[in-house]
Design an enzyme around this catalytic site. Structure first.
Site, PDB file in Angstrom:
ATOM      1  CE  LYS A 110      -4.867   6.915 -12.599  1.00 28.25           C
ATOM      2  NZ  LYS A 110      -5.050   6.375 -13.977  1.00 28.25           N
ATOM      3  CB  CYS A 136      -0.013   2.677  -5.171  1.00 32.90           C
ATOM      4  SG  CYS A 136      -0.457   1.839  -6.707  1.00 32.90           S
ATOM      5  CE  LYS A 153      -5.976   6.061  -0.967  1.00 28.52           C
ATOM      6  NZ  LYS A 153      -6.481   6.373  -2.329  1.00 28.52           N
TER       7      LYS A 153
END
Length: 430
Positions: A96, A194, A232
């Protein structure tokens, strides 16, 4: 192991018994029946043992037993669950996301909402969508670093990747990278994607959506990192190839795509409040699970085409993410050029043991097509994507060809002796 083909009928006889042979050089197994009065001999052979397709991959110098990677999120939130992932056989684990100051991370509950097939809210429908409003790790960085180090000591041959994210602060990024690398992690994945939480601090997708910021931050990161770095990507952008290109050009060795899709899961028609509901309120979150799979495939296809065109044979990697629950789902990402396939929500719904099913189903697919390794079919389907204009031209050409065939021979010179009757029939109208 090859399956045996046994006799459907039983041979009986007084004082008879069965004696099993060993395996012969050819891999076939023999069985002999012996009796006191007489000896009859019967051999039953298995088909030649077939070697299972090899799922192992080497990505940016990192060797994995299979391409299945725990995606960053709850399945990589602490030592216990990451250890579980390694024990179950995952190819690699991504933690995480961690940052320097966990005190600024405050999660709420409930933080998830689900979309089911059929009537929204039905408890019986299959889960096809999953929204989360969860933030990055709320555990102290020191605790996470200690657990990274412990995992690498206990599983030195397994791949552990640290997901990290920081504010728009060069010194903070440099400190975080240095401290994370000291634990012995094999690679770093940078969370530029995110979709919710602290965008005002220029974190997550706030960087991934701004190529100028992204280039600067990637420069800071790659000037300090000594292990492979994956960036990412967020799908919440018009052209995902642009930030992917910036990340690779700025020194990153790989791209991960996609993170979750910005969403509002729905409104409870009884209470009129949105889901997930926290004290009567909610906030847009990240959408994942099966429903995003087609979106993820399109984004990965775009990135893979860009990487092939811009970087050719250079050793950059691509990790596909989005709605993977079967080996077939994974095969689609690999056919579009992915080296590895990440799973996060799938683990939350089905558990860590799903990796065995994923491996088995992927091997079944490979066996069906006679693929012996992942590289045998990686990127094979990219060649079948083109523009809509080209599709029109291809179809028009195919139609003209079919019309020509239906009309029969175009000239007397086309008659052949062997096909004379068929050629005659091709020009009959009824």
């Amino acid at each position: 192991m090859a399956s045996m083909s046994f006799l459907s009928s039983q041979i009986t006889g007084k004082n008879s018994s069965w004696v099993e042979f060993g395996t012969s050089r050819s891999g076939r197994v023999g069985i002999e029946r012996c009796g006191a009065a007489r000896v009859g001999r019967l051999r039953v052979f298995a088909s030649e043992a077939r070697t299972q397709p090899d799922l192992s991959v080497t990505v940016n110098g990192l060797k994995m037993p299979n391409p299945f990677v725990i995606g960053s999120g709850p399945p990589g939130t602490n030592y216990t669950v990451m250890k579980k992932a390694f024990d179950e056989g995952w190819g690699a684990v991504i933690s995480k996301t961690v940052s320097l100051d966990a005190a600024k991370v405050v999660n709420v509950t409930p933080r998830y909402a689900r979309l089911r097939a059929g009537a929204n809210g039905s408890a019986k429908g299959q889960i096809i969508g999953w929204e989360n409003i969860e933030l990055i790790s709320d555990r102290p960085l020191e605790t996470m670093l200690k657990e990274f180090k412990q995992l690498k000591e206990e599983y030195p041959d397994r791949i552990l990747i640290a997901s990290i994210m920081e504010e728009y602060d060069k010194a903070a990024w440099e400190e975080l990278i240095g401290r994370v690398e000291q634990t012995g992690v094999d690679a770093i994945e940078i969370n530029f994607s995110c979709p919710h939480g602290m965008p005002e601090r220029k974190m997550g997708a706030a960087v991934g959506q701004d190529c100028v910021l992204l280039e600067e931050v990637c420069g800071w990161i790659n000037a300090n990192a000594t292990v492979p770095v994956w960036a990412k990507m967020t799908p919440n952008i018009t052209d995902i190839t642009q930030p992917a290109k910036v990340a690779l050009s700025s020194g990153c060795e790989g791209i991960s795509a996609i993170n979750t899709v910005m969403s509002v899961m729905g409104i409870n028609l009884s209470t009129l409040h949105p889901e997930p509901c926290v004290e009567g309120y909610s906030t847009p979150g990240g959408y994942s699970a099966k429903a995003v799979h087609p979106i993820a495939l399109a984004k990965v296809m775009n990135i893979a085409q860009m990487m092939k065109a811009e970087y050719g044979g250079e050793d950059y990697s691509l990790s596909g993410i989005g709605g993977v629950e079967t080996g077939g789902d994974a095969a689609e990402f690999i056919l579009l050029g992915s080296n590895t396939v990440q799973v996060c929500t799938g683990v939350m719904m089905h558990g860590y043991g799903i990796v065995k099913k994923l491996c088995s189903e992927l091997q079944d697919f490979m066996t069906m097509h006679n693929f012996s390794s992942i590289e045998d079919f990686r990127g094979v389907s990219l060649q079948y994507f083109t523009t809509h204009t080209d599709l029109v031209q291809r179809q028009q050409a195919a139609i003209q060809q079919r019309k020509a065939i239906r009309k029969g021979l175009l000239s007397d010179k086309d008659w052949t002796g062997d096909g004379f009757v068929h050629e005659t029939e091709s020009m009959v109208s009824n």
